[in-house]
Motif scaffolding. Structure first.
Motif, PDB file in Angstrom:
ATOM      1  N   LEU A 364      33.904  36.453  50.984  1.00 49.63           N
ATOM      2  CA  LEU A 364      33.030  37.312  50.171  1.00 49.63           C
ATOM      3  C   LEU A 364      32.872  36.604  48.832  1.00 49.63           C
ATOM      4  O   LEU A 364      33.802  36.585  48.022  1.00 49.63           O
ATOM      5  N   VAL A 365      31.708  36.029  48.615  1.00 48.88           N
ATOM      6  CA  VAL A 365      31.506  35.174  47.450  1.00 48.88           C
ATOM      7  C   VAL A 365      30.433  35.750  46.546  1.00 48.88           C
ATOM      8  O   VAL A 365      29.356  36.141  47.012  1.00 48.88           O
ATOM      9  N   SER A 366      30.739  35.786  45.266  1.00 47.86           N
ATOM     10  CA  SER A 366      29.769  36.111  44.236  1.00 47.86           C
ATOM     11  C   SER A 366      29.688  34.913  43.298  1.00 47.86           C
ATOM     12  O   SER A 366      30.717  34.428  42.812  1.00 47.86           O
ATOM     13  N   SER A 367      28.488  34.419  43.073  1.00 55.67           N
ATOM     14  CA  SER A 367      28.319  33.240  42.218  1.00 55.67           C
ATOM     15  C   SER A 367      27.244  33.522  41.163  1.00 55.67           C
ATOM     16  O   SER A 367      26.197  34.087  41.487  1.00 55.67           O
ATOM     17  N   PRO A 368      27.539  33.131  39.890  1.00 55.76           N
ATOM     18  CA  PRO A 368      28.793  32.563  39.402  1.00 55.76           C
ATOM     19  C   PRO A 368      29.857  33.645  39.249  1.00 55.76           C
ATOM     20  O   PRO A 368      29.540  34.824  39.091  1.00 55.76           O
ATOM     21  N   SER A 369      31.098  33.224  39.290  1.00 55.23           N
ATOM     22  CA  SER A 369      32.221  34.150  39.168  1.00 55.23           C
ATOM     23  C   SER A 369      33.101  33.694  38.002  1.00 55.23           C
ATOM     24  O   SER A 369      32.630  32.969  37.117  1.00 55.23           O
ATOM     25  N   TYR A 370      34.337  34.110  38.005  1.00 57.73           N
ATOM     26  CA  TYR A 370      35.261  33.725  36.944  1.00 57.73           C
ATOM     27  C   TYR A 370      36.627  33.443  37.544  1.00 57.73           C
ATOM     28  O   TYR A 370      36.944  33.874  38.656  1.00 57.73           O
ATOM     29  N   ASN A 371      37.414  32.718  36.807  1.00 60.54           N
ATOM     30  CA  ASN A 371      38.802  32.480  37.171  1.00 60.54           C
ATOM     31  C   ASN A 371      39.623  33.651  36.631  1.00 60.54           C
ATOM     32  O   ASN A 371      39.662  33.883  35.421  1.00 60.54           O
ATOM     33  N   SER A 372      40.267  34.401  37.510  1.00 60.11           N
ATOM     34  CA  SER A 372      41.022  35.589  37.077  1.00 60.11           C
ATOM     35  C   SER A 372      42.087  35.260  36.042  1.00 60.11           C
ATOM     36  O   SER A 372      42.470  36.131  35.249  1.00 60.11           O
TER      37      SER A 372
END
Length: 668
Positions: A364-372
């Motif tokens: 399940l990918v959302s782009s762009p994302s973030y590093n938690s």
């Protein structure tokens, strides 16, 4: 006779006087107990002090009394204080009682209290000492609370690899006493450069520190950061690196939107969860799985309340053992998740992958994302600049977002038409030109296509993505059958995967009120809206005898593999649709022929969804889709959608992402 009567009356008067006096004593003692009980329960210490005897007030001042009670009761987090008296000993003027309360160490019930009373004038007063705080407490004793930290549950991928865990980060900080001795400005510049933060940030934290020998934390940082090496052995410069317990995440942006992060609880969150044992220093899930599964993951700290005398523990008043949180294991394939994200290269969009045979969500990918990890460490200037330049695009969760599916929806129209008998797969339809409308009732509105074949059957229409063919097919179905066909694939239903996703729709109100809307819906325009996971599941039916399995994200011991949509494609039509949608990829001229992978039999579809304000809108944007499922090994069904692809070749922009991902999945 009269003499005896007078004697009797006098005796009765004396008896009544004694009886009334005794009753008055008892009632007044009970009255002061009730006042004591009420004020202690309300933690009204100022008015409680007013009930003390003169001797007690000489023993402790009102300031010390109020401060001590306040510090102790707030320290043990005492609430819901309930006081019950036992049988009063009027001979000794003592009222035994017990106290029950909720504390940081759970429910506490303490007996053996004794409220000693003394008469001062006409009033009863309380003879107070520390035993009224705790029965065995003496002057000079301290009430201590020790917290036993509970572990928050970890989040793991399908192979047991850790995606989120309780671990250790590093804190980079400064000892001003050493740091300020020489070259202060130079060292600030060096530190700011290494950490990629502003010099003003460091200066502000140093200026806010009022103690020259206190360690001033500047940033928290991952333990394996390369930049830490440049800060080692800098103690002589006043720069130190300490360890810090922290939540640590898989160090890749691909997982941020899925995992989310934890943070310090707010006053509003504390009030909302006041019955769950949180306190002002608690961490709580703020987004993603950390928030969705907060009740499962969170650990409940234990605590011990005890008396300390001369530095030694003398009595435990209450003890609560810590309860560690539970781990959750996902069906996510971490390598696949990271590969898809890397291939998307920061482009706006979403992707989802499922196992067609069991419904497990593989990505399940959302782009762009973030590093938690940025929420448990810090954001560099470089990252903040990227976020600003993208207008903070990483704040949107795109795998939960609804998109117009465009031509990838044509599988649903085809399967429904075959089932209802309105599509003959071998019948050729003559279509002239690249635009068409049903009749003059449509006015200036028409359906357009990109291909120019004058005669097409079902396979041709799929292979060349003929919008006119599928618009005609939708009109042949009519409204009710078309809507029912979409529902067979789960369109319009909640996707129950253990993570909240937007609900797909066939139209804004669930109905299709015009021929134009029905025709547009037939090729995935109109008001049809789906997630990428919806389309991965739709195409998985081609790899699973027409069935769609119940999608699942979190693996549990009692999880059962179930069919969600049985015969979404009728079994007898799977063999017709597989070659049609395989031609898209495997035959020359197919719209996704460049996605062909030797040794892998893929069936799929491209789609370009136009986002316009009106038919004549020339400035609208386009979203590009690529969906593929392997129909031989039936291991994966993958759907990708990219936003704003009008200047990038439309749906062709998504094809390389899918091809590279699938090649890697099958051959590495």
């Amino acid at each position: 006779m009269i003499k005896n009567l007078l004697f009797f009356i006098l005796s009765m008067m004396i008896f009544c006087s004694l009886f009334i006096t005794g009753c008055s004593k008892e009632s007044k003692q009970e009255e002061i107990f009730e006042r004591f009980s009420k004020m202690l329960s309300k933690q009204d210490y100022d008015n409680l002090y007013a009930l003390l005897s003169k001797e007690s007030k000489e023993y402790t001042s009102v300031e010390d009394f109020v401060t001590r009670y306040t510090n102790i009761y707030s320290g043990i987090q005492a609430i819901d204080i309930n006081i019950e008296k036992d049988e009063i000993d009027h001979e000794k003027n003592v009222i035994p009682f017990s106290i029950g309360m909720e504390t940081v160490a759970g429910k506490v019930n303490i007996s053996n209290y004794q409220l000693r009373l003394v008469k001062e004038g006409k009033e009863w007063k309380i003879q107070w000492d520390e035993s009224l705080i705790f029965p065995s407490m003496k002057k000079g004793d301290k009430v201590k609370v020790y917290t036993y930290k509970a572990k928050r549950g970890s989040i793991l991928d399908r192979s047991g690899n850790l995606l989120a865990k309780d671990g250790v980060n590093k804190t980079v900080g400064i000892n001003p006493e050493v740091f300020d001795l020489n070259n202060r400005e130079k060292k600030i510049r060096e530190l700011a450069t290494i950490l990629d933060i502003s010099e003003e940030n460091i200066i502000k934290k140093l200026d806010n520190n009022k103690h020259s020998n206190y360690f001033v934390p500047i940033v928290d940082i991952l333990s394996n950061e390369e930049k830490l090496r440049k800060l080692e052995d800098r103690g002589n410069d006043g720069i130190f690196v300490d360890s810090k317990d922290s939540r640590v995440y898989r160090n890749h942006e691909a997982f941020g939107r899925l995992l989310g992060y934890v943070g310090s609880i707010t006053a509003e969150e504390l009030e909302k969860n006041k019955e769950k044992g949180y306190n002002a220093t608690s961490l709580i899930g703020k987004a993603g799985l950390e928030q969705v599964y907060e009740d499962t993951l969170r650990g409940i700290d234990g605590a011990e309340i005890y008396l300390e005398r001369d530095g030694e523990k003398v009595e435990t008043m209450a003890k609560l053992e810590p309860q560690d949180g539970q781990d959750i294991k996902l069906s996510i394939d971490s390598d696949l998740q990271a590969k898809i994200y890397d291939e998307m290269n920061g482009g706006k969009g979403s992707a989802a992958a499922v196992n067609p045979k069991n419904g497990e969500v593989l990505a399940l990918v959302s782009s762009p994302s973030y590093n938690s990890n940025r929420y448990t460490t810090y954001i560099t200037r470089e990252e903040q600049q990227r976020r600003e330049e993208s207008d903070f695009a990483d704040e949107a969760n795109r795998f939960s977002k609804l998109y117009s599916p465009g031509s990838v929806f044509k599988l649903i129209t085809a399967a429904t038409g075959l089932e209802k008998g309105t599509i003959d797969p071998e019948k050729r339809i003559n279509i002239n030109g690249r635009s068409w409308k049903k009749d003059s009732s449509w006015g200036n509105y028409s359906i357009t296509r990109v291909n120019d074949q004058t005669s097409v059957n079902l396979k041709d229409a799929v292979k060349y993505s003929d919008n006119i063919y599928f618009a005609m097919s939708a009109l042949d179905l009519e409204n009710a059958d078309f809507i029912a066909g979409a529902k067979k694939f789960g369109i319009g239903e909640e996707l129950e995967i253990g993570y909240p996703l937007s609900k797909s729709q066939i139209s804004n109100n669930g109905n299709i009120g015009s021929d134009i809307l029905l025709a547009d819906s037939g090729y995935g325009q109109g008001e049809v809206m789906v997630t990428s996971l919806n389309m991965a599941l739709v195409y998985s039916a081609l790899s699973n005898d027409g069935n769609i399995m119940s999608p699942s994200l979190v693996q549990t011991k009692d999880h059962k593999v179930d069919v969600w949509k049985e015969a979404a494609i009728l079994p007898e039509h799977v063999s017709t649709l597989q070659p049609a949608f395989s031609a898209v990829i495997n035959e020359e001229g197919g719209t996704a022929n460049v996605a062909k992978i030797l040794g892998v039999q893929l069936a799929g579809k491209t789609g370009t969804a136009e986002i316009k304000g009106s038919k004549d809108d020339k400035d609208g944007t386009e979203n590009g889709w690529f969906v593929a499922t392997d129909i031989d090994s039936t291991k994966i069904s993958l759907a990708i959608v990219l936003e704003d692809v009008k200047a990038k070749g439309g749906s062709s922009a998504a094809i390389p992402i899918g091809k590279n991902t699938l090649y890697d999945y099958f051959y590495k």
